[in-house]
Motif scaffolding. Structure first.
Motif: not given
Length: 845
Positions: A349, A351, A358, A361, A377, A379, A381, A805, A808, A813, A815
């Motif tokens: 990715t 950035i 956000s 990306v 995207q 975020d 996380c 995935k 995303r 985004y 993880r």
């Protein structure tokens, strides 16, 4: 009326009309969809250069420079799109109309502007041209946009501006693709970087989500050095690239140019046009260019042609850097917590920037770059659990850090002080440390904060037991050397904690947990688990109910104390609401205490070890898989430690400072530790900084005449002023009702501030009943779903990889954390955003 205009205007492209329908609140799509790659509202096309035109001051010739570049674009056979998002004094004054006259472009109006000028919405000037000069939002009074919006009405939000401009950029990209021609787009602001947008926010803040490269038209007049450099620094502080500053010719132009060039980055070019700005006629409602302006544009044509070529080159250089970033990253980086053999180059990715919650990306598109774009995207996380601020609040943090950098840089801390450190320490003592902490020890991250805490606790244990000699770690666990055996007072100091714990990746912190994937022999050959680690009862939401799962080893103790309240086959305690889990359940807590006492006694019996400290993550184990611990068990742990004068360390690096919906997890448990560690949200997500808080009693254990008895721990950047300043500001913003819409005032249930329930209860209930979901953890800013697995669960599981995935792909985004997929937001995130995140996760599952 807006519906009528939208239907009648033939100057508006279908895609642009669709976006303006959203802006106007028409139809079903009035809310911008933030989490889908298919939405042009969240994608910035990179198929052509796009620049935002800024002025250092009023009357510096910003629109004339736009006109010159537009004419140069026409000569270069490129497709031109000029967008004027905000125009006041309209329709008499129209910057887009002037640009259209200079370039032969077709003038057009957005729905908002068209309400004021039906005549010019049908203007045939440049008819048939694919080049466009577009005015989006307009007011008649020639005043600041925020004043015009207040006095005339027809207010516009920053988000509406972004949506309309992004739609215009997508239309421009589509035209380039349709005609198979290169293009360029200029977006001209209204006023200077610190001039207000219609919403009242500063323009430099308003346009941050787009972060378009900037052309700054500087001031070539006397005094222009100051305004130009100030405007430049204002843009740079917000993260804008400023590749070029343009000055008109004049008596002060060359001195201004030299001074400006000396005070900006080396990669910012300063261009002086060859001729002074022309004197324009008083009437701005022009239908043709006057002679002076035509002559100026003609005389400056070579300079504008060269400037246009330079802008095109800068764009190509940017695309090259973005397109090569994936391969360069694979070649040069050793990423943390990553198995590189599983990372494909095209999955890296890239950035480009971040704004609020956000980041943008880079997506390269096909081989010819005709589909290259930046996609916003979300975020989920929270940039690995650190982010605390919305887009509106981040500039406030940056400002405080900028001040600290300019005033202090960095200064040594031992035996010294500075105001940011003083203020932050006081706020921590009055906040998370209220009622128990007396001292603050600063360090650089969560793991080192834990190292400090362990040293503090061990010293306190020894201090309270004078005359006893404690051993260092024996060469073989569970054995004594001959020297140690000669004195039966020798014992190695251990800790008590929970299985599945994680306190960081430094050696001491890794020894203070049971063996996990993070500290096993493959990771740390020196690892030696130094403690008693009990498997705790855990909490999760399943089938709409909150359940406490009790380990089998603990079952007899619970059965003995709870007895008639449970069936013989029960292995769980069930609650309809999460609040029931946090309630005072003394019978269960007593059962847990008996279990802890039994295992504690067995652990020390006949062994040369003594438990000298308790260390645990309160309420929620983050790295262990977002596992919620039964609060009654942790209260029982603390209770037993108090009975034996054992220091209690709470690792609140992850859970503290509003992450779980309260200022501290200790507050949620209703306990007061001896030592607690904070980091991550401490600086709002801007800089690494941690703090270990301790009671005065802990501090007194280090008091001595000899320096050798002091706490000999630290690092060169201890209490760095930038981090402390960010921390002070962040702690203030979290509890400011004007800045944080999620604050809930104290009531009969909560004696202190808390956050509202961020996650939609109906969707949470649905997800808890999903066939793929084992259980949920929903607390404060954290939502986590543990997925059912066919094989082993835990950090090595792969079930959450595809879910991450898919998220995303939808613009979120995520993880994976073993077989756990989690969504994490900031304490200031809107409830509606959390609801959309859950909806997308539900769709993916």
């Amino acid at each position: 009326m807006l519906k009528h205009l939208l239907r009648e205007s033939s100057q508006i492209s279908p895609g642009f009309a669709r976006q303006l329908a959203q802006v106007s609140g028409l139809g079903r799509g009035c809310n911008v969809r933030h989490f889908t790659t298919s939405s042009s509202s969240t994608c910035l096309p990179l198929t052509m250069p796009v620049y935002m035109m800024w002025g250092a001051n009023t009357d510096v010739g910003k629109t004339l420079v736009s006109a010159g570049l537009a004419a140069a674009t026409k000569r270069s056979k490129r497709l031109l799109t000029f967008i004027k998002p905000v125009q006041t004094g309209f329709p008499e004054d129209s910057d887009a109309r002037l640009v259209a006259l200079a370039s032969g472009a077709t003038p057009s109006l957005g729905v908002h502007a068209a309400r004021l000028d039906r005549l010019h919405s049908a203007d045939a000037s440049g008819a048939g041209s694919s080049d466009t000069a577009r005015t989006l939002f307009a007011w008649t009074d020639p005043v600041s946009p925020n004043v015009a919006a207040q006095t005339e009405g027809h207010a516009v939000t920053d988000a509406q501006l972004h949506t309309a401009v992004l739609a215009g950029l997508q239309d421009a990209a589509d035209l380039c693709h349709q005609h198979n021609l290169p293009g360029i787009t200029f977006v001209e602001t209204a006023g200077g970087p610190a001039s207000p947008a219609p919403s009242g926010s500063l323009q430099c803040d308003c346009w941050r989500p787009l972060r378009l490269p900037a052309i700054l038209v500087g001031d070539a007049r006397l005094g222009g050095i100051s305004t130009s450099v100030t405007a430049y620094e204002t843009l740079r502080a917000r993260g804008y690239d400023v590749p070029v500053i343009v000055l008109a010719a004049g008596s002060h132009a060359r001195p201004n140019s030299d001074a400006i060039h000396a005070n900006v980055r080396a990669d910012t070019d300063v261009v002086v046009l060859p001729h002074p700005l022309p004197a324009l006629p008083a009437s701005k409602n022009r239908t043709a260019l006057d002679g002076a302006l035509q002559e100026w544009l003609q005389n400056c044509a070579p300079a504008f042609d060269a400037l246009l070529a330079q802008l095109v080159r800068r764009h190509q250089q940017r695309i090259t850097l973005l397109s090569e970033a994936q391969s360069a990253a694979k070649k040069n980086f050793w990423w943390p917590f990553t198995q590189h053999s599983t990372v494909l180059q095209d999955s890296v990715t890239v950035i480009d920037s971040r704004c609020g919650e956000s980041f943008a990306v880079y997506h390269p598109g096909n081989k010819s770059d005709t589909d290259a774009q930046l996609q916003m995207q979300y975020d989920a996380c929270a940039s690995w659990w650190t982010q605390g601020m919305s887009a509106e609040l981040q500039p406030i943090l940056v400002s405080s850090m900028t001040y600290a950098a300019g005033r202090y840089g960095h200064v040594i801390f031992p035996e010294n002080t500075h105001q940011p450190a003083l203020e932050l320490a006081q706020k921590l003592l009055d906040g998370v440390g209220q009622g128990w902490a007396g001292k603050v020890f600063f360090s650089d991250n969560g793991s080192t904060a834990i190292e400090v805490a362990i040293k503090m606790a061990m010293r306190k244990y020894k201090h309270d037991r004078p005359g006893i000699i404690f051993a260092r770690s024996p060469s073989s666990p569970g054995t004594l050397t001959q020297a140690q055996a000669a004195c039966d007072s020798h014992a190695e100091l251990h800790v008590i904690g929970l299985t599945n714990g994680y306190h960081g990746d430094t050696l001491g912190a890794m020894d203070a947990v049971a063996e996990t994937p993070y500290n096993n022999d493959d990771q740390t050959p020196w690892f030696q688990s130094r403690g008693l680690f009990l498997q705790p009862p855990t909490v999760g939401m399943t089938q709409g109910q909150w359940q406490v799962s009790i380990p089998s080893k603990m079952w007899d103790f619970v059965k003995r104390h709870v007895g008639s309240q449970m069936d013989d086959d029960d292995v769980q305690l069930t609650f309809s609401r999460r609040e029931g889990v946090f309630g005072r359940r003394q019978d269960v807590q007593d059962a847990y205490a008996a279990y802890i006492a039994s295992h504690w006694q067995q652990y020390e019996a006949g062994r040369p070890v003594r438990i000298a400290a308790c260390i645990m993550e309160p309420v929620l184990q983050g790295a262990g898989g977002m596992v919620m611990i039964d609060p009654a068990f942790q209260r029982a742990m603390v209770q037993h430690c108090r009975e034996h004068n054992i220091p209690v360390i709470l690792d609140e690096v992850f859970s503290g400072i509003w992450r779980l919906g309260r200022l501290s997890a200790a507050e949620m448990l209703g306990i007061k530790p001896d030592i607690a560690c904070y980091a991550k949200l401490l600086t709002g997500g801007m800089l690494p900084l941690s703090a270990t808080l301790a009671t005065n009693s802990i501090f007194e254990a280090f008091q001595h005449d000899s320096k050798l008895k002091a706490l000999l721990h630290g690092h060169s950047y201890t209490a760095h002023a930038l981090g402390c300043s960010a921390g002070v500001t962040a702690l203030d913003l979290y509890i400011d009702p004007a800045c944080n819409p999620n604050l809930l005032e104290p009531d009969q249930q909560t004696a202190s501030l808390s956050l509202v329930e961020l996650w939609d209860e109906q969707i949470v209930d649905q997800l808890s009943k999903h066939a793929r979901v084992q259980k949920l953890t929903v607390l404060g800013t954290v939502f986590a779903a543990e997925l059912k697995t066919e094989g082993a669960s835990g950090y090595g599981a792969t079930e959450a990889i595809q879910v991450a995935k898919d998220l995303r792909f939808r613009g979120i985004y995520a993880r994976p954390l073993g077989n756990v997929v989690y969504l994490m937001v900031t304490p200031t995130t809107a409830q509606e955003t959390c609801k959309k995140l859950l909806q997308e996760l539900h769709s993916v599952l």
